[in-house]
Design an enzyme around this catalytic site. Structure first.
Site, PDB file in Angstrom:
ATOM      1  N   GLY A   1     -19.533 -33.942 -98.215  1.00  0.00           N
ATOM      2  CA  GLY A   1     -19.193 -33.230 -99.589  1.00  0.00           C
ATOM      3  C   GLY A   1     -17.832 -34.093-100.073  1.00  0.00           C
ATOM      4  NE  ARG A   2     -13.773 -31.166 -98.512  1.00  0.00           N
ATOM      5  CZ  ARG A   2     -13.093 -30.731 -97.726  1.00  0.00           C
ATOM      6  NH1 ARG A   2     -11.827 -30.354 -97.091  1.00  0.00           N
ATOM      7  NH2 ARG A   2     -13.431 -30.496 -96.267  1.00  0.00           N
TER       8      ARG A   2
ATOM      9  CE  LYS B   1     -23.123 -27.551 -96.542  1.00  0.00           C
ATOM     10  NZ  LYS B   1     -22.623 -25.951 -96.781  1.00  0.00           N
TER      11      LYS B   1
ATOM     12  NE  ARG C   1     -14.022 -36.107 -95.090  1.00  0.00           N
ATOM     13  CZ  ARG C   1     -14.995 -35.382 -95.372  1.00  0.00           C
ATOM     14  NH1 ARG C   1     -16.131 -35.458 -95.018  1.00  0.00           N
ATOM     15  NH2 ARG C   1     -14.555 -33.404 -95.395  1.00  0.00           N
TER      16      ARG C   1
ATOM     17  CB  THR D   1     -33.178  -8.182 -91.649  1.00  0.00           C
ATOM     18  OG1 THR D   1     -34.006  -6.173 -91.531  1.00  0.00           O
ATOM     19  CG2 THR D   1     -32.623  -7.193 -92.943  1.00  0.00           C
TER      20      THR D   1
ATOM     21  CD  GLN E   1     -15.269 -31.173 -91.605  1.00  0.00           C
ATOM     22  OE1 GLN E   1     -14.941 -30.809 -90.341  1.00  0.00           O
ATOM     23  NE2 GLN E   1     -16.208 -31.170 -92.795  1.00  0.00           N
TER      24      GLN E   1
HETATM   25  O1  C5P Z   1     -16.491 -32.037 -97.761  1.00  0.00           O
HETATM   26  P1  C5P Z   1     -16.960 -32.303 -96.814  1.00  0.00           P
HETATM   27  O2  C5P Z   1     -17.552 -33.221 -96.398  1.00  0.00           O
HETATM   28  O3  C5P Z   1     -16.110 -31.478 -95.509  1.00  0.00           O
HETATM   29  O4  C5P Z   1     -17.998 -31.217 -96.539  1.00  0.00           O
HETATM   30  C1  C5P Z   1     -18.547 -30.939 -95.130  1.00  0.00           C
HETATM   31  C2  C5P Z   1     -19.835 -29.468 -95.719  1.00  0.00           C
HETATM   32  O5  C5P Z   1     -20.601 -29.540 -94.204  1.00  0.00           O
HETATM   33  C3  C5P Z   1     -18.793 -28.266 -95.633  1.00  0.00           C
HETATM   34  O6  C5P Z   1     -19.524 -27.868 -96.546  1.00  0.00           O
HETATM   35  C4  C5P Z   1     -18.558 -27.378 -94.521  1.00  0.00           C
HETATM   36  O7  C5P Z   1     -18.764 -26.038 -94.845  1.00  0.00           O
HETATM   37  C5  C5P Z   1     -19.953 -28.094 -94.005  1.00  0.00           C
HETATM   38  N1  C5P Z   1     -19.797 -27.879 -92.982  1.00  0.00           N
HETATM   39  C6  C5P Z   1     -18.375 -28.458 -91.542  1.00  0.00           C
HETATM   40  N2  C5P Z   1     -18.873 -28.035 -90.490  1.00  0.00           N
HETATM   41  C7  C5P Z   1     -19.810 -27.638 -89.913  1.00  0.00           C
HETATM   42  C8  C5P Z   1     -20.526 -27.059 -90.641  1.00  0.00           C
HETATM   43  C9  C5P Z   1     -20.608 -26.824 -91.878  1.00  0.00           C
HETATM   44  O8  C5P Z   1     -17.359 -29.003 -92.843  1.00  0.00           O
HETATM   45  N3  C5P Z   1     -19.534 -27.282 -88.233  1.00  0.00           N
END
Ligand code: C5P
Length: 238
Positions: A214-215, A33, A185, A69, A194
């Site tokens: 992500g992390r 992503k 997680r 657009t 989160q």
């Molecule tokens: O690092 P982590 O696993 O928390 O990253 C989750 C990703 O999903 C980030 O890019 C965050 O911006 C995105 N995201 C989120 N919650 C949402 C929508 C998008 O954590 N409701």
């Protein structure tokens, strides 16, 4: 077929992404992503680089503008060869349908039209903020389900949502309607900022169609191993 977790590449430059991806074997084709922060810095070249390496890209730009657009913007994004992208459901059914049309027009002959999903209420929006700022006087979850139904009516493929919303959205739409869930997680991992998290196995059990992580992968000392572990949990093999 084996399901891949989508890796949120929340880095601020192309170099950082290259360094990160160098830790994965070249034959491991990923689903990643890219968000607006990186795309606005690096532009389309970041997408080209990832697709040229064989990765699938979810371009998370959350478009929201007048239908014409958004349609033209989506036509351009489809030409980049992304696999999935998104809009804000608050733009309305006409805007969402126009976005889908733009994607279809921009997709090369013989290629799949990218999946288009909608953001309902941002998870950073509280019920009080929604009542006050948007003057929507129903419970937050009703607004989320309503937007999901609008997205389905517009011909979209699904929504981004909290894992806690998956069951009610599937009940209101269909099991095939994509519920893509961040906030995942692995068991025992640090939660970070989160607030409401689920592990990959729980997300699978409640019917999430895609997970975004992500992390736990990008900040791991051993990203490839972390990725494989999360992929196993997501596929019910751990
Ligand atoms: O690092 P982590 O696993 O928390 O990253 C989750 C990703 O999903 C980030 O890019 C965050 O911006 C995105 N995201 C989120 N919650 C949402 C929508 C998008 O954590 N409701």
């Amino acid at each position: 077929m084996e399901k891949r977790p989508i890796i949120a590449l929340d880095f601020s430059s192309q170099e950082e992404i290259q360094t990160f991806l160098a830790q994965f074997p070249a034959e491991e084709k990923l689903f990643v992503k890219i968000g607006m922060e990186l795309f606005y810095q690096e532009g389309p070249s970041i997408v080209h680089e990832l697709t040229a390496a064989g990765h699938d890209v979810f371009l998370d730009l959350k478009l929201h503008d007048i239908p014409n657009t958004v349609k033209k913007a989506m036509k351009g994004l489809a030409k980049l060869g992304v696999r999935m992208t998104n809009v804000h459901a608050a733009g309305g059914i006409e805007m969402m349908a126009a976005a889908k049309e733009g994607l279809a027009e921009g997709t090369a002959a013989g290629k799949d039209v990218p999946d288009l999903i909608a953001v309902t209420q941002l998870t950073s929006t509280s019920e009080e903020q929604m009542h006050h700022d948007q003057l929507i006087q129903v419970p937050l979850k009703d607004s989320v389900v309503h937007y999901a139904k609008c997205a389905q009516e517009a011909g979209l493929d699904g929504v981004v949502c909290s894992a806690l919303e998956v069951e009610m959205i599937h009940a209101a739409t269909s099991d095939e309607f994509i519920c893509l869930t961040p906030g995942i997680r692995p068991k025992g991992a640090s939660v970070g900022d989160q607030k409401r998290v689920m592990d990959p196995q729980q997300a699978r059990e409640i019917g999430s169609n895609y997970i975004v992580v992500g992390r736990p992968i990008t900040q791991s000392e051993t990203p490839y191993e972390s990725y494989l572990q999360i992929k196993k949990e997501w596929n019910g093999e751990a």
